[in-house]
Design a protein around this motif. Structure first.
Motif, PDB file in Angstrom:
ATOM      1  N   SER B  10     -12.872  20.172  21.763  1.00 37.89           N
ATOM      2  CA  SER B  10     -12.674  19.657  20.399  1.00 37.89           C
ATOM      3  C   SER B  10     -11.529  20.388  19.717  1.00 37.89           C
ATOM      4  O   SER B  10     -10.732  19.804  18.978  1.00 37.89           O
ATOM      5  N   LEU B  13      -8.378  18.916  20.975  1.00 35.52           N
ATOM      6  CA  LEU B  13      -8.136  17.601  20.358  1.00 35.52           C
ATOM      7  C   LEU B  13      -7.591  17.774  18.943  1.00 35.52           C
ATOM      8  O   LEU B  13      -6.641  17.101  18.540  1.00 35.52           O
ATOM      9  N   ILE B  14      -8.221  18.707  18.212  1.00 36.34           N
ATOM     10  CA  ILE B  14      -7.740  18.977  16.847  1.00 36.34           C
ATOM     11  C   ILE B  14      -6.281  19.384  16.878  1.00 36.34           C
ATOM     12  O   ILE B  14      -5.455  18.918  16.066  1.00 36.34           O
ATOM     13  N   PHE B  18      -3.349  17.387  15.213  1.00 32.08           N
ATOM     14  CA  PHE B  18      -2.571  18.085  14.177  1.00 32.08           C
ATOM     15  C   PHE B  18      -1.085  18.005  14.489  1.00 32.08           C
ATOM     16  O   PHE B  18      -0.254  17.763  13.599  1.00 32.08           O
ATOM     17  N   PHE B  21       0.206  14.445  13.772  1.00 31.47           N
ATOM     18  CA  PHE B  21       0.368  14.209  12.328  1.00 31.47           C
ATOM     19  C   PHE B  21       1.467  15.082  11.729  1.00 31.47           C
ATOM     20  O   PHE B  21       2.169  14.673  10.810  1.00 31.47           O
ATOM     21  N   ALA B  56      27.014 -20.173 -22.688  1.00 30.27           N
ATOM     22  CA  ALA B  56      27.527 -21.520 -22.949  1.00 30.27           C
ATOM     23  C   ALA B  56      28.560 -21.445 -24.064  1.00 30.27           C
ATOM     24  O   ALA B  56      28.341 -20.763 -25.075  1.00 30.27           O
ATOM     25  N   TYR B  79      28.974 -29.219 -11.274  1.00 33.71           N
ATOM     26  CA  TYR B  79      28.652 -28.379 -10.132  1.00 33.71           C
ATOM     27  C   TYR B  79      29.812 -28.323  -9.148  1.00 33.71           C
ATOM     28  O   TYR B  79      30.578 -29.288  -9.004  1.00 33.71           O
ATOM     29  N   ASP B 208      14.937 -10.910  -2.691  1.00 29.99           N
ATOM     30  CA  ASP B 208      14.419 -11.057  -1.329  1.00 29.99           C
ATOM     31  C   ASP B 208      15.477 -11.732  -0.456  1.00 29.99           C
ATOM     32  O   ASP B 208      16.613 -11.936  -0.887  1.00 29.99           O
ATOM     33  N   THR B 212      15.973 -14.553  -4.176  1.00 26.52           N
ATOM     34  CA  THR B 212      15.123 -14.755  -5.338  1.00 26.52           C
ATOM     35  C   THR B 212      14.962 -13.415  -6.045  1.00 26.52           C
ATOM     36  O   THR B 212      14.579 -12.420  -5.417  1.00 26.52           O
ATOM     37  N   PRO B 213      15.232 -13.336  -7.336  1.00 25.86           N
ATOM     38  CA  PRO B 213      15.083 -12.048  -8.021  1.00 25.86           C
ATOM     39  C   PRO B 213      13.608 -11.690  -8.185  1.00 25.86           C
ATOM     40  O   PRO B 213      12.782 -12.552  -8.498  1.00 25.86           O
ATOM     41  N   LEU B 214      13.275 -10.404  -7.968  1.00 23.34           N
ATOM     42  CA  LEU B 214      11.905  -9.921  -8.085  1.00 23.34           C
ATOM     43  C   LEU B 214      11.864  -8.796  -9.114  1.00 23.34           C
ATOM     44  O   LEU B 214      12.699  -7.894  -9.085  1.00 23.34           O
ATOM     45  N   PRO B 215      10.919  -8.855 -10.036  1.00 29.69           N
ATOM     46  CA  PRO B 215      10.892  -7.846 -11.104  1.00 29.69           C
ATOM     47  C   PRO B 215      10.242  -6.542 -10.674  1.00 29.69           C
ATOM     48  O   PRO B 215       9.209  -6.132 -11.199  1.00 29.69           O
ATOM     49  N   ILE B 216      10.781  -5.915  -9.637  1.00 31.19           N
ATOM     50  CA  ILE B 216      10.227  -4.637  -9.167  1.00 31.19           C
ATOM     51  C   ILE B 216      11.360  -3.643  -9.097  1.00 31.19           C
ATOM     52  O   ILE B 216      12.531  -4.011  -9.106  1.00 31.19           O
TER      53      ILE B 216
END
Lengths: 121, 592
Positions: B10, B13-14, B18, B21, B56, B79, B208, B212-216
């Motif tokens: 054990s 394994l630790i 470790f 990670f 305008a 256009y 994205d 498309t504009p994203l408000p984040i």
């Protein structure tokens, strides 16, 4: 042979045995205490799962904000289309009321010039 | 007692977990902390995009008969259609079917307006080819639907606006136009360009893969565009239309090719109509060959107005006390001023005449009498100074009026002590030669001379129009006491009497209309002499309501009349008569 000095914390009733144990003096009563701690690996895994869980919550929040962005964009696109349509209609309306349109209208065509004019004070 | 201890599986394994990670943590720290700025800038470069939100351009309105705004210049959505040729390729091979389908759809909708070179430039490396411009909204919609049906990729529709002139070429020089760069040129479009163009907005955000504009994120900027102001002019579209028609007819009648008319409200300085011929269509300004036609000659062209100036000289004489309406003098065909001879066109009036006669017969010798009287009996510095003061301080010649038009000329007049033959110069100035004035300067001064002495700053902008609400701005009284009220009244009566005498009451059907004609020789800068054959004909006049207040002032100029006789009365006056008759009815002026 070695002995371990172990302190046992005992419960009065052994749940497994279903027996009432006697903890009086001079009784050779032994009960195995359960250790409340979890192992280090399990601790690590639990902490990792908690962190991952929080990350998932953060990502979900971000995604839902992003989805609002799509809704907003759809509304903005629709608004732009409506503004363009309104501009077109304004131009059509103005053209229909222009001097040239009035002059060439059927109403104007059916009007005749007066034979004579005078003014009243 | 043994000191060794077996390493438990054990623990191993630790240790392994470790290490794994730890590796993750190290890598994350390296990416997110050590290289934070580098990866953030890469991410921003890919994801964060800015887009200008175009404002305008403001609309321009005229006034209708009921005083409400009537559209002159609006915007319509158009256009630009473009394609990404790269996306029409399957490997290295062009998808001919899709390309031809696109061409077919465009030609069916737009005909010759499709750019042939755009359809030909379909290289694999190219990411952009322009296919059509100035496509209307309904056309763009039908093309979009057809493209969607045929599943054609990568065709973009970029919106913009185009100026639309609702009344066609009406008031073209007054309005000006907007060039390909969106900048106002000439007229109101250039003068008020800053107010009309508004302020573009900015949208910066994470986008994205489909843009498309994203408000984040922290990079979001959303500044909405501020549209330009909608301007309402003082021009009445009905009067403007009538004036342009009358000008064209009048010029044709005398074989002339150029002329101008201005109609003003003498009670406010507002310009009700401003017409020049030849004119142009602002929607097709690119087809104009001679850029001179863009100029509004009423404000930009200073010229010698001739005998119409006698009205203002007479006003100065009355107001300064040098003469009264009943003052008389002994007229002769010519007088001598230094080495020059000042002569009348109308000969044989060698008798005692009054000041109204001077206006009726347009006598150069008569206004020289007025000039002399300003100097105590002779053409001297005192008299010239009085006339100069009236022309500059009262009538405001020699300075721009500040009207909302580009290229306004200040004009020019000689000071009273000019070293170049001051007496002769001023003898000519008294009847409108030897000084340069624009029609706007003259008409504005004339308004003040006949309305009781109030100089209203000439104006073309009546206010703004926003959300259906018309905010009118007040006219600006620049000066009072141009003439005393009684002097102005006397001048009005003299001009009405002069016109009545000239016309024998034929023109105005009992209405009180006054006016003065002018026929000026044109100065030839090459020969430095006045032409004996080319004349500018001018007529200026007004109509008075039964409350004795003038309701309109009209000034007409014909530059190159080929009819015989005096251009002022033969070419300009008939045009004035037609417009004056219309104005009497249109404004509901009453007979006395």
């Amino acid at each position: 042979m070695t002995y371990k000095n172990t302190v046992y914390q005992s419960s009065r009733i052994s749940a497994r045995a279903g027996l009432r144990q006697n903890f009086a003096m001079n009784q050779n009563t032994i009960a195995y205490a359960r250790d409340g701690k979890i192992g280090p690996v399990a601790t690590f895994v639990v902490i990792g799962l908690l962190v991952v869980g929080m990350l998932m919550i953060y990502l979900m929040q971000l995604s839902s904000t992003g989805s609002y962005g799509y809704k907003l964009n759809d509304i903005n696109v629709r608004q732009s289309e409506l503004v363009a349509e309104q501009q077109d209609l304004e131009v059509d309306n103005a053209r229909m009321q222009s001097l040239a349109a009035v002059k060439n209208s059927t109403v104007a065509a059916s009007m005749t010039a007066p034979a004579s004019t005078d003014s009243v004070n | 007692m043994e000191g060794n201890r077996k390493i438990a599986r054990s623990d191993l394994l630790i240790g392994v977990v470790f290490l794994v990670f730890a590796g993750f943590v190290w890598r994350l720290a390296d990416l997110q902390i050590a290289h934070h700025d580098e990866y953030m800038s890469k991410a921003n470069a890919m994801q964060v995009r800015s887009r200008i939100l175009p404002a305008a351009r403001g609309e321009i309105y005229a006034l209708d008969a009921d005083g409400s705004p009537a559209p002159l210049v609006l915007n319509e959505p158009v256009y630009e259609i473009a394609a990404d040729p790269h996306l029409f390729y399957d490997g290295e091979k062009l998808d001919i079917d899709k390309h031809d389908a696109l061409a077919e759809i465009l030609r069916a909708a737009l005909g010759d307006r499709v750019r042939a070179e755009g359809l030909e430039n379909f290289d694999e490396e190219s990411r952009y080819t322009l296919l059509a411009k100035q496509v209307s909204r309904t056309e763009a919609q039908s093309i979009q639907a057809a493209i969607k049906d045929r599943n054609i990729p990568a065709v973009s529709f970029t919106p913009s606006n185009r100026r639309v002139y609702i009344e066609g070429p009406l008031a073209a020089q007054t309005l000006g136009f907007v060039n390909m760069d969106g900048e106002g040129q000439y007229g109101i479009e250039q003068y008020l360009d800053d107010d009309l163009k508004g302020r573009d907005g900015l949208l910066q955000s994470v986008r994205d893969a489909r843009d498309t504009p994203l408000p984040i994120g922290i990079h979001e900027i959303d500044i909405p565009a501020k549209d330009g102001d909608n301007i309402v002019l003082t021009i009445d579209r009905n009067i403007q239309s009538q004036v342009e028609d009358a000008l064209k007819r009048g010029l044709d009648n005398v074989g002339a090719t150029t002329g101008s008319i201005i109609v003003m409200n003498p009670q406010s300085g507002e310009v009700m109509a401003m017409a020049n011929y030849p004119s142009y269509d602002p929607a097709n300004f690119g087809k104009v060959e001679n850029a001179e036609v863009f100029q509004n000659k009423i404000v930009s062209y200073a010229y010698e107005p001739g005998s119409v100036t006698k009205a203002l000289t007479m006003g100065a004489g009355l107001d300064s006390g040098a003469i009264t309406p009943s003052s008389t003098y002994l007229n002769s065909d010519c007088i001598d001023v230094d080495d020059a001879k000042i002569c009348n066109v109308e000969k044989g009036l060698n008798r005692t005449l009054n000041m109204t006669d001077v206006l009726t017969y347009s006598l150069n010798t008569g206004v020289n009498y007025v000039l002399n009287q300003m100097g105590g009996g002779e053409n001297n510095l005192q008299g010239r100074q009085v006339l100069y003061n009236y022309f500059t301080d009262h009538y405001r010649f020699g300075q721009p009026t500040g009207i909302e038009q580009m290229g306004e000329s200040a004009g020019f007049l000689n000071p009273p002590d000019t070293p170049h033959g001051a007496r002769v110069v001023y003898a000519n100035m008294a009847f409108g030669q030897g000084l340069n004035i624009t029609m706007l300067q003259f008409a504005s001064a004339f308004c003040a001379a006949v309305n009781g002495g109030n100089y209203w700053k000439p104006a073309l902008v009546a206010g703004t129009y926003d959300g259906g609400e018309f905010s009118r701005k007040n006219p600006y009284l620049a000066a009072e006491g141009v003439l005393k009220p009684e002097s102005s009244q006397d001048l009005r009566n003299m001009l009405i009497d002069a016109r009545l005498s000239f016309s024998r009451g034929v023109y105005d059907g009992g209405f009180r209309v006054g006016g003065k004609s002018g026929t000026a020789q044109i100065y030839d800068a090459n020969t430095m002499t006045y032409s004996e054959s080319d004349y500018v004909g001018t007529y200026v006049g007004f109509g008075v309501d039964k409350d004795n207040s003038p309701k309109y002032v009209i000034m007409v100029r014909v530059d190159d009349s080929h009819a015989g006789g005096f251009a002022g009365s033969v070419a300009a006056m008939p045009i004035f008569n037609e417009i004056s008759t219309y104005m009497l009815s249109y404004l509901g002026v009453s007979k006395p």
